[in-house]
Design a protein around this motif. Sequence first.
Motif, PDB file in Angstrom:
ATOM      1  N   ALA A 197       0.851  -1.190   0.000  1.00  0.00           N
ATOM      2  CA  ALA A 197       0.000   0.000   0.000  1.00  0.00           C
ATOM      3  C   ALA A 197       0.882   1.234   0.000  1.00  0.00           C
ATOM      4  N   GLU A 198       0.263   2.376  -0.230  1.00  0.00           N
ATOM      5  CA  GLU A 198       0.993   3.630  -0.119  1.00  0.00           C
ATOM      6  C   GLU A 198       1.335   3.889   1.349  1.00  0.00           C
TER       7      GLU A 198
ATOM      8  N   GLY B   7      -2.575   5.250   8.169  1.00  0.00           N
ATOM      9  CA  GLY B   7      -3.939   5.564   8.564  1.00  0.00           C
ATOM     10  C   GLY B   7      -4.373   6.971   8.231  1.00  0.00           C
ATOM     11  N   ARG B   8      -3.794   7.575   7.191  1.00  0.00           N
ATOM     12  CA  ARG B   8      -4.100   8.962   6.864  1.00  0.00           C
ATOM     13  C   ARG B   8      -5.054   9.121   5.697  1.00  0.00           C
ATOM     14  N   ARG B   9      -5.385   8.034   4.973  1.00  0.00           N
ATOM     15  CA  ARG B   9      -6.259   8.184   3.826  1.00  0.00           C
ATOM     16  C   ARG B   9      -6.888   6.845   3.463  1.00  0.00           C
ATOM     17  N   TYR B  10      -8.019   6.941   2.772  1.00  0.00           N
ATOM     18  CA  TYR B  10      -8.669   5.788   2.167  1.00  0.00           C
ATOM     19  C   TYR B  10      -7.900   5.411   0.901  1.00  0.00           C
ATOM     20  N   GLY B  11      -7.787   4.139   0.616  1.00  0.00           N
ATOM     21  CA  GLY B  11      -7.068   3.759  -0.589  1.00  0.00           C
ATOM     22  C   GLY B  11      -7.041   2.263  -0.788  1.00  0.00           C
ATOM     23  N   ASN B  12      -6.258   1.852  -1.781  1.00  0.00           N
ATOM     24  CA  ASN B  12      -6.158   0.444  -2.137  1.00  0.00           C
ATOM     25  C   ASN B  12      -5.004  -0.234  -1.415  1.00  0.00           C
TER      26      ASN B  12
ATOM     27  N   LEU C  83      11.257  -6.576  -5.462  1.00  0.00           N
ATOM     28  CA  LEU C  83       9.932  -5.971  -5.503  1.00  0.00           C
ATOM     29  C   LEU C  83       9.871  -4.701  -4.660  1.00  0.00           C
ATOM     30  N   THR C  84      10.539  -4.699  -3.518  1.00  0.00           N
ATOM     31  CA  THR C  84      10.541  -3.506  -2.660  1.00  0.00           C
ATOM     32  C   THR C  84      11.097  -2.313  -3.412  1.00  0.00           C
ATOM     33  N   ARG C  85      12.193  -2.516  -4.120  1.00  0.00           N
ATOM     34  CA  ARG C  85      12.823  -1.425  -4.874  1.00  0.00           C
ATOM     35  C   ARG C  85      11.910  -0.952  -6.002  1.00  0.00           C
ATOM     36  N   ARG C  86      11.284  -1.885  -6.703  1.00  0.00           N
ATOM     37  CA  ARG C  86      10.394  -1.519  -7.812  1.00  0.00           C
ATOM     38  C   ARG C  86       9.211  -0.699  -7.294  1.00  0.00           C
ATOM     39  N   LEU C  87       8.624  -1.130  -6.190  1.00  0.00           N
ATOM     40  CA  LEU C  87       7.465  -0.425  -5.648  1.00  0.00           C
ATOM     41  C   LEU C  87       7.830   0.980  -5.182  1.00  0.00           C
ATOM     42  N   ALA C  88       9.013   1.114  -4.607  1.00  0.00           N
ATOM     43  CA  ALA C  88       9.434   2.410  -4.078  1.00  0.00           C
ATOM     44  C   ALA C  88       9.790   3.395  -5.172  1.00  0.00           C
ATOM     45  N   SER C  89      10.052   2.891  -6.384  1.00  0.00           N
ATOM     46  CA  SER C  89      10.502   3.770  -7.458  1.00  0.00           C
ATOM     47  C   SER C  89       9.399   4.117  -8.440  1.00  0.00           C
ATOM     48  N   GLY C  90       8.189   3.673  -8.194  1.00  0.00           N
ATOM     49  CA  GLY C  90       7.099   3.922  -9.114  1.00  0.00           C
ATOM     50  C   GLY C  90       6.579   5.344  -9.040  1.00  0.00           C
ATOM     51  N   ALA C  91       5.684   5.667  -9.992  1.00  0.00           N
ATOM     52  CA  ALA C  91       5.087   7.000 -10.009  1.00  0.00           C
ATOM     53  C   ALA C  91       4.323   7.275  -8.726  1.00  0.00           C
ATOM     54  N   VAL C  92       3.677   6.252  -8.184  1.00  0.00           N
ATOM     55  CA  VAL C  92       3.049   6.327  -6.862  1.00  0.00           C
ATOM     56  C   VAL C  92       3.810   5.364  -5.960  1.00  0.00           C
ATOM     57  N   ARG C  93       4.588   5.910  -5.039  1.00  0.00           N
ATOM     58  CA  ARG C  93       5.454   5.082  -4.192  1.00  0.00           C
ATOM     59  C   ARG C  93       4.616   4.195  -3.284  1.00  0.00           C
ATOM     60  N   ALA C  94       5.021   2.948  -3.168  1.00  0.00           N
ATOM     61  CA  ALA C  94       4.312   1.992  -2.329  1.00  0.00           C
ATOM     62  C   ALA C  94       5.289   1.302  -1.390  1.00  0.00           C
ATOM     63  N   ARG C  95       4.764   0.757  -0.316  1.00  0.00           N
ATOM     64  CA  ARG C  95       5.575   0.050   0.673  1.00  0.00           C
ATOM     65  C   ARG C  95       5.123  -1.400   0.746  1.00  0.00           C
ATOM     66  N   LEU C  96       6.101  -2.286   0.848  1.00  0.00           N
ATOM     67  CA  LEU C  96       5.846  -3.708   1.016  1.00  0.00           C
ATOM     68  C   LEU C  96       5.972  -4.069   2.491  1.00  0.00           C
TER      69      LEU C  96
END
Length: 317
Positions: A232-233, A239-244, A259-272
């Motif tokens: 997720a983001e 706990g600051r927003r509704y989301g996927n 996968l952690t590196r790929r997610l962190a480098s995307g247009a919308v950063r995500a955390r594993l």
Amino acid sequence: MPDRRPPARTRRATNRDQVGSAQSARSARSAVPAGTHPIDTGEVTLTADPGDPGGWFVIVNGVPSSYVHLGDPTRLDFEYVRWTGDILDHLPSGPLRVTHLGGAGCTLARYVTATRPGSRQVVFEIDGALVDLVREGFGLVRDRGIRVRTGDARAGLASLRDGSQDVVIRDAFTGNRVPGHLTTLEFAHELVRVLDASGVYVANVADRTEQRHARAEAATLREVFAHVALIAEPSQLRGRRYGNVLLLASNAELPLDGLTRRLASGAVRARLVLPDRVAELVAGLRPLRDPAEPDKIVEDDLTEGEPPRERTEDTWA
């Protein structure tokens, strides 16, 4: 189902591919019935992307549900769909056997066809009128290796052979809620039956700031899967927003390397969130169960399982 923010632009084709993409988009655009159409579950609106002649938004009952690019099936614009693509990219090379629970525009099925030639896929979509519209407008019938079946996702899953799938992806919603019968322990046992020993389950959860649904589902999946992770983001995890939120589950080691590196480098950063941490955070939660009365829906208040504990800042971190 993504949240209601405009999707982040993620992947662009090369210049050579863009030419082919534009030509393909022009040839297919006339087939897309733009506008709002009645479907079995309400209505769907097909809207052209004003910034790209090949892109189309699929909006089901007022909720953005898919982004389809006619010329470039590797274009994944909604952030959780891009994360799912990242997961698929980290699986062993070669064709995949994939089941999609929920279809809408079949964006991910088209992505797998483009990136994993020879893959065999089945999509279960409950809305037959939507299926017909997507087939007609987006030329899905021309994508080899994709079968689209109309019907309930759980019933469709039950029709599959033991160990016949490498991946099951759930992106099924009624409004902003995952149907309760696709979240329970009994459903999870069916997933284990259908998946290969090294198979991976990916589930999209649209969750509130308290993460009640993601936590309850994670606890349920841990009853039958050895490894359960979460994506997720960072702001969603705090706990600051509704989301996927994406849940990943497997009885084999999950493909987390890189996968952690790929997610962190995307247009919308995500955390594993790794399996060990997920296990700590859902400890003590009871799994969701099918109701005693088969026709009763598992309610939104999650009373079938133990209420989640109070959250603290950055609980999932």
